[in-house]
Design a protein around this motif. Structure first.
Motif, PDB file in Angstrom:
ATOM      1  N   VAL A  39      -5.017   5.665   2.937  1.00  0.00           N
ATOM      2  CA  VAL A  39      -4.540   4.774   1.880  1.00  0.00           C
ATOM      3  C   VAL A  39      -4.799   5.422   0.522  1.00  0.00           C
ATOM      4  CG1 VAL A  39      -4.778   2.518   0.791  1.00  0.00           C
ATOM      5  CG2 VAL A  39      -4.933   2.730   3.279  1.00  0.00           C
ATOM      6  N   ILE A  40      -3.700   5.649  -0.231  1.00  0.00           N
ATOM      7  CA  ILE A  40      -3.829   6.229  -1.574  1.00  0.00           C
ATOM      8  C   ILE A  40      -3.904   5.117  -2.620  1.00  0.00           C
ATOM      9  CG2 ILE A  40      -2.768   7.794  -3.247  1.00  0.00           C
ATOM     10  CD1 ILE A  40      -1.269   9.049  -0.882  1.00  0.00           C
ATOM     11  N   HIS A  41      -3.035   4.131  -2.480  1.00  0.00           N
ATOM     12  CA  HIS A  41      -3.039   2.962  -3.357  1.00  0.00           C
ATOM     13  C   HIS A  41      -2.924   1.716  -2.496  1.00  0.00           C
ATOM     14  CE1 HIS A  41      -2.439   5.639  -6.730  1.00  0.00           C
ATOM     15  NE2 HIS A  41      -1.323   6.124  -6.189  1.00  0.00           N
ATOM     16  N   HIS A  42      -3.550   0.638  -2.964  1.00  0.00           N
ATOM     17  CA  HIS A  42      -3.502  -0.611  -2.194  1.00  0.00           C
ATOM     18  C   HIS A  42      -3.554  -1.778  -3.170  1.00  0.00           C
ATOM     19  CE1 HIS A  42      -4.374  -3.586   0.942  1.00  0.00           C
ATOM     20  NE2 HIS A  42      -4.029  -2.661   1.827  1.00  0.00           N
ATOM     21  N   SER A  43      -2.887  -2.881  -2.782  1.00  0.00           N
ATOM     22  CA  SER A  43      -2.945  -4.075  -3.633  1.00  0.00           C
ATOM     23  C   SER A  43      -4.369  -4.597  -3.742  1.00  0.00           C
ATOM     24  CB  SER A  43      -2.019  -5.168  -3.077  1.00  0.00           C
ATOM     25  OG  SER A  43      -2.307  -5.420  -1.705  1.00  0.00           O
ATOM     26  N   ALA A  67       0.839  -1.192   0.000  1.00  0.00           N
ATOM     27  CA  ALA A  67       0.000   0.000   0.000  1.00  0.00           C
ATOM     28  C   ALA A  67       0.876   1.245   0.000  1.00  0.00           C
ATOM     29  CB  ALA A  67      -0.922   0.013   1.217  1.00  0.00           C
ATOM     30  N   VAL A  68       0.265   2.370  -0.412  1.00  0.00           N
ATOM     31  CA  VAL A  68       0.867   3.698  -0.295  1.00  0.00           C
ATOM     32  C   VAL A  68      -0.048   4.504   0.614  1.00  0.00           C
ATOM     33  CG1 VAL A  68       1.531   5.792  -1.504  1.00  0.00           C
ATOM     34  CG2 VAL A  68       1.924   3.571  -2.576  1.00  0.00           C
ATOM     35  N   ILE A  69       0.539   5.089   1.658  1.00  0.00           N
ATOM     36  CA  ILE A  69      -0.272   5.842   2.620  1.00  0.00           C
ATOM     37  C   ILE A  69       0.329   7.226   2.812  1.00  0.00           C
ATOM     38  CG2 ILE A  69      -1.021   3.762   3.830  1.00  0.00           C
ATOM     39  CD1 ILE A  69       1.048   4.397   5.992  1.00  0.00           C
ATOM     40  N   THR A  70      -0.540   8.157   3.234  1.00  0.00           N
ATOM     41  CA  THR A  70      -0.082   9.502   3.571  1.00  0.00           C
ATOM     42  C   THR A  70       0.460   9.490   4.997  1.00  0.00           C
ATOM     43  OG1 THR A  70      -2.264  10.141   4.385  1.00  0.00           O
ATOM     44  CG2 THR A  70      -1.806  10.489   2.041  1.00  0.00           C
ATOM     45  N   GLU A  71       0.942  10.657   5.447  1.00  0.00           N
ATOM     46  CA  GLU A  71       1.505  10.729   6.785  1.00  0.00           C
ATOM     47  C   GLU A  71       0.469  10.468   7.877  1.00  0.00           C
ATOM     48  OE1 GLU A  71       3.334  14.516   7.039  1.00  0.00           O
ATOM     49  OE2 GLU A  71       4.939  14.046   5.610  1.00  0.00           O
ATOM     50  N   ASP A  72      -0.800  10.749   7.583  1.00  0.00           N
ATOM     51  CA  ASP A  72      -1.838  10.507   8.596  1.00  0.00           C
ATOM     52  C   ASP A  72      -2.470   9.134   8.467  1.00  0.00           C
ATOM     53  OD1 ASP A  72      -3.256  10.793   6.303  1.00  0.00           O
ATOM     54  OD2 ASP A  72      -4.572  12.407   7.012  1.00  0.00           O
ATOM     55  N   GLU A 104       4.827 -10.804  11.331  1.00  0.00           N
ATOM     56  CA  GLU A 104       4.825 -10.202   9.999  1.00  0.00           C
ATOM     57  C   GLU A 104       6.153  -9.497   9.759  1.00  0.00           C
ATOM     58  OE1 GLU A 104       0.088  -9.071   9.464  1.00  0.00           O
ATOM     59  OE2 GLU A 104       1.535  -7.547  10.127  1.00  0.00           O
ATOM     60  N   LEU A 105       6.543  -9.453   8.483  1.00  0.00           N
ATOM     61  CA  LEU A 105       7.695  -8.673   8.042  1.00  0.00           C
ATOM     62  C   LEU A 105       7.169  -7.477   7.264  1.00  0.00           C
ATOM     63  CD1 LEU A 105      10.761  -8.266   7.572  1.00  0.00           C
ATOM     64  CD2 LEU A 105      10.515  -9.663   5.495  1.00  0.00           C
ATOM     65  N   ILE A 106       7.540  -6.261   7.702  1.00  0.00           N
ATOM     66  CA  ILE A 106       7.079  -5.029   7.063  1.00  0.00           C
ATOM     67  C   ILE A 106       8.296  -4.361   6.413  1.00  0.00           C
ATOM     68  CG2 ILE A 106       5.932  -2.808   7.365  1.00  0.00           C
ATOM     69  CD1 ILE A 106       4.643  -3.954   9.904  1.00  0.00           C
ATOM     70  N   VAL A 107       8.248  -4.184   5.104  1.00  0.00           N
ATOM     71  CA  VAL A 107       9.303  -3.504   4.361  1.00  0.00           C
ATOM     72  C   VAL A 107       8.707  -2.217   3.802  1.00  0.00           C
ATOM     73  CG1 VAL A 107      11.004  -3.686   2.510  1.00  0.00           C
ATOM     74  CG2 VAL A 107      10.316  -5.735   3.766  1.00  0.00           C
ATOM     75  N   PHE A 108       9.424  -1.085   3.958  1.00  0.00           N
ATOM     76  CA  PHE A 108       8.824   0.199   3.577  1.00  0.00           C
ATOM     77  C   PHE A 108       9.880   1.136   3.009  1.00  0.00           C
ATOM     78  CE2 PHE A 108      10.327   0.543   7.867  1.00  0.00           C
ATOM     79  CZ  PHE A 108      10.864   1.817   7.971  1.00  0.00           C
ATOM     80  N   GLN A 109       9.403   2.158   2.281  1.00  0.00           N
ATOM     81  CA  GLN A 109      10.228   3.222   1.724  1.00  0.00           C
ATOM     82  C   GLN A 109       9.393   4.492   1.641  1.00  0.00           C
ATOM     83  OE1 GLN A 109      11.812   2.217  -2.078  1.00  0.00           O
ATOM     84  NE2 GLN A 109      13.349   0.814  -1.264  1.00  0.00           N
ATOM     85  N   SER A 110      10.085   5.633   1.560  1.00  0.00           N
ATOM     86  CA  SER A 110       9.400   6.919   1.390  1.00  0.00           C
ATOM     87  C   SER A 110       9.413   7.310  -0.082  1.00  0.00           C
ATOM     88  CB  SER A 110      10.080   8.019   2.214  1.00  0.00           C
ATOM     89  OG  SER A 110       9.939   7.765   3.594  1.00  0.00           O
ATOM     90  N   ILE A 111       8.321   7.898  -0.531  1.00  0.00           N
ATOM     91  CA  ILE A 111       8.246   8.419  -1.896  1.00  0.00           C
ATOM     92  C   ILE A 111       8.770   9.847  -1.864  1.00  0.00           C
ATOM     93  CG2 ILE A 111       6.723   8.969  -3.819  1.00  0.00           C
ATOM     94  CD1 ILE A 111       4.877   6.767  -2.885  1.00  0.00           C
ATOM     95  N   TRP A 153       5.138  10.436   1.083  1.00  0.00           N
ATOM     96  CA  TRP A 153       4.256   9.355   1.497  1.00  0.00           C
ATOM     97  C   TRP A 153       5.074   8.087   1.684  1.00  0.00           C
ATOM     98  CZ3 TRP A 153       0.650  10.656  -3.178  1.00  0.00           C
ATOM     99  CH2 TRP A 153       0.009  11.862  -2.936  1.00  0.00           C
ATOM    100  N   LYS A 154       4.464   7.062   2.245  1.00  0.00           N
ATOM    101  CA  LYS A 154       5.134   5.797   2.502  1.00  0.00           C
ATOM    102  C   LYS A 154       4.540   4.702   1.590  1.00  0.00           C
ATOM    103  CE  LYS A 154       7.791   6.752   6.197  1.00  0.00           C
ATOM    104  NZ  LYS A 154       7.308   8.045   6.597  1.00  0.00           N
ATOM    105  N   ILE A 155       5.422   3.882   1.005  1.00  0.00           N
ATOM    106  CA  ILE A 155       4.996   2.679   0.290  1.00  0.00           C
ATOM    107  C   ILE A 155       5.547   1.492   1.070  1.00  0.00           C
ATOM    108  CG2 ILE A 155       6.984   2.883  -1.290  1.00  0.00           C
ATOM    109  CD1 ILE A 155       5.318   1.352  -3.352  1.00  0.00           C
ATOM    110  N   PHE A 156       4.690   0.527   1.399  1.00  0.00           N
ATOM    111  CA  PHE A 156       5.133  -0.581   2.240  1.00  0.00           C
ATOM    112  C   PHE A 156       4.483  -1.886   1.780  1.00  0.00           C
ATOM    113  CE2 PHE A 156       1.249   0.868   4.260  1.00  0.00           C
ATOM    114  CZ  PHE A 156       0.610  -0.314   4.613  1.00  0.00           C
ATOM    115  N   ALA A 157       5.101  -2.986   2.215  1.00  0.00           N
ATOM    116  CA  ALA A 157       4.568  -4.322   1.950  1.00  0.00           C
ATOM    117  C   ALA A 157       4.612  -5.114   3.248  1.00  0.00           C
ATOM    118  CB  ALA A 157       5.367  -5.038   0.862  1.00  0.00           C
ATOM    119  N   VAL A 158       3.560  -5.896   3.509  1.00  0.00           N
ATOM    120  CA  VAL A 158       3.461  -6.719   4.717  1.00  0.00           C
ATOM    121  C   VAL A 158       3.420  -8.186   4.283  1.00  0.00           C
ATOM    122  CG1 VAL A 158       2.114  -7.231   6.773  1.00  0.00           C
ATOM    123  CG2 VAL A 158       2.200  -4.888   5.896  1.00  0.00           C
TER     124      VAL A 158
END
Length: 601
Positions: free
Chosen positions: A230-234, A222-227, A266-273, A278-283
């Motif tokens: 959810v902007i984009h989601h699988s 997913a891609v989420i804003t700082e608050d 769970e393993l959470i991998v994330f990066q900033s756009i 914003w944050k893009i992450f995978a769980v």
């Protein structure tokens, strides 16, 4: 007993192969069984983490590309001359011709191309607080009561140093029944000069990037804003909803990395756009990682044990087959060496490398036998060509003296043309009578051809014209003797002497790729007839590996024979008709040589 077995193995290639291969297999299978699980346990989780990170990097790059392109077209509009003109003309609420004209300029010069290139761009709105507001829609219909003045972010617009990216649900678009419908959009907003520009973009293209993320079953991205919006989601159904507050808390204050959430396994991998922060992450659930490890371990053990059993059986069979046929091939080689007979062939059945080796050995014997025959035949044909050339010679000393006498008489009786013909013919005869060299410099060959053309020029006068376009810097290159003259003679014969029309001949030369000399002769005649082209191309296409000297003249056929004889397939000659003038075109390609080669009898 053991000593007997070891002694037998030392003397047998077959048992050496069996023992060696079985030992290697047993060691390999044991090592795999011992280390596979521990190594797999360590590497699979690491690889999944790395793979997930790479997938997110690629998705991040794609999203950044989308956002950068959107920001670029947005800024181009806000900084354009057309927008400033519209802003100036819209300083009052009344509709004017200037306002309409600037509106059309923006639409024609900018928006039409942008809408065509970016179909996901839904609408563009320009707002002047002192006057007009105009909206351009791209295949969508906006509610009549919509205005930028009602947007909540308008009040904070003065705080936006850069383009503001606002993901939200837009409720002012109409469906086919003219009813308001909620659409998830990405809104770009900024103040330019004293006005505002707003652009709504559909999330569909960037959502497609998330749809392509597939790391493991039951994982989500997913891609989420700082608050936490959810902007984009699988799973597209989660777009514009709130994400898990636990994930928002874990990612807060971090730009990129991975988190092992042992409480939720769970393993959470994330990066900033970069463009939007914003944050893009995978769980990824632990059970998916562990499932991959168990599957790899079980499959490794099963395949290893099965391969060991099959390999032990097949090794014995393969070693027996290989050794037996190698022995037969060795025997054939020995027989060939003893009898010195290239007609002997090895008879070995099969379809593997040993069979290919025997076929190569048989082909080698065949090539050797053919090469011996070819060498003998080539020597005979070359000697016949030279003997034929020598037989055509006459007493050159007598002929040169006679031509000199003709030249002297021409001088006495003041007939320069006769003298020029005699001198040119004398030079030509001296050139062609030297059979020690079959290869000459291009300068000598051009000089010889010019002497022939000088004689023909005296004979035909203005009915014959020619040009020679051969740069001086390449005239040191070597070519076959008497190469150009037969082609030029053929042009005169089939143009002037056959049709009584004037003939124009163009001779040129060039070097291609520093390895090939190209000589070209063109005329303005009627060109080669279909029958002649067919015959000449037939001669070129025939097997010239063993050419026979059946030519008594020095025409084109003789030239074809000489090229194949002296250059052994490295030379080419092509015949065609010029598509523009219809005249004949003959092109000869020779390998680059700068050192003459003498002909040995």
């Amino acid at each position: 007993m053991l000593k007997s077995i070891i002694k037998h193995m030392k003397r047998s290639l077959k048992w050496k192969l069996v023992a060696l291969i079985v030992t290697i297999l047993v060691f390999t299978v044991s090592a795999i069984g011992y280390f596979s699980y521990a190594q797999t346990l360590h590497s699979v989780s690491k690889d999944i983490d790395k793979l997930t990170n790479q997938v997110l990097i690629q998705a991040n790059m794609n999203l950044n590309r989308f956002y950068t392109e959107y920001e670029m077209i947005f800024l181009l509009l806000g900084s354009s001359l057309e927008y400033r003109e519209w802003l100036h003309a819209s300083n009052n609420t009344e509709l004017s011709s200037d306002l309409v004209r600037y509106y059309e300029r923006i639409k024609v010069n900018y928006l039409n191309r942008v809408f065509l290139q970016y179909p996901e761009l839904m609408s563009v709105t320009m707002y002047n607080p002192n006057g007009q507001e105009q909206t351009f829609a791209n295949g969508y219909v906006l509610s009549l009561d919509y205005t930028v003045r009602d947007e909540p972010f308008l009040a904070d617009s003065g705080n936006y140093d850069k383009v503001k990216f606002i993901p939200r649900i837009a409720d002012y678009y109409l469906d086919y029944g003219n009813r308001k419908t909620d659409k998830p959009v990405l809104t770009l907003f900024k103040k330019f000069n004293n006005g505002y520009v707003k652009m709504d973009i559909s999330l569909t293209p960037s959502q497609n990037v998330m749809d392509e993320i597939s790391i493991a079953d039951s994982s989500e991205a997913a891609v989420i804003t700082e608050d936490g919006t959810v902007i984009h989601h699988s799973n597209p159904g989660n777009v514009m909803k709130r994400t898990d507050e636990r994930i928002v808390g874990l990612l807060a204050g971090k730009s990129e990395g991975s988190i092992n959430d042992r409480a939720r396994e769970e393993l959470i991998v994330f990066q900033s756009i970069e463009r939007t922060h914003w944050k893009i992450f995978a769980v990824i659930p632990y059970e998916k990682i562990a499932g991959s490890i168990d599957y790899v371990r079980n499959m490794t053990i099963f395949i290893s044990v099965t391969a060991l059993i099959i390999a032990v059986v097949l090794t014995y069979w393969a070693a027996s087959s290989i050794v037996k046929r190698i022995a037969k091939l060795r025997q054939a080689m020995v027989m060939t060496q003893i009898k010195n007979d290239f007609k002997f062939r090895a008879q070995i059945d099969g379809h593997d490398e040993v069979t290919d080796l025997s076929l190569s050995f048989n082909n080698l014997l065949g090539h050797l036998e053919q090469s011996v025959s070819d060498l003998a035949e080539t020597r005979v044909q070359q000697h016949k060509a030279v003997v034929s050339a020598l037989q055509s010679q006459i007493n050159s000393h007598f002929l040169y003296n006679t031509l000199e006498s003709i030249n002297s008489m021409a001088v006495i009786y003041r007939q320069p043309d006769i003298g020029n013909v005699a001198v040119a013919l004398s030079h030509m005869l001296r050139y062609t009578s030297d059979y020690k060299e079959w290869e000459v410099s291009l300068a000598d060959e051009v000089r010889y051809t010019e002497q022939y053309l000088a004689i023909m020029k005296i004979r035909y006068g203005d009915d014959l014209s020619y040009t020679i376009d051969i740069p001086k810097e390449i005239r040191h290159v070597c070519c076959s003797k008497a190469l150009l003259q037969p082609i030029v003679e053929n042009s005169i014969k089939h143009t002037r002497e056959t049709t009584a029309e004037s003939v124009d001949i163009h001779i040129s030369a060039a070097i291609v790729n520093a390895s090939t000399l190209i000589l070209s002769v063109r005329d303005n005649g009627k060109g080669f007839s279909a029958d002649v082209l067919s015959r000449l191309r037939g001669e070129l296409a025939s097997d010239h590996r063993h050419p026979r000297y059946d030519y008594t003249g020095i025409g084109i056929s003789n030239l074809i024979y000489r090229l194949h004889t002296f250059y052994a397939g490295d030379a080419q000659i092509m015949f065609d008709n010029d598509k523009g003038t219809g005249g004949a075109v003959v092109e000869v390609r020779l390998p680059m040589r700068t050192k003459r080669r003498e002909w040995e009898i």
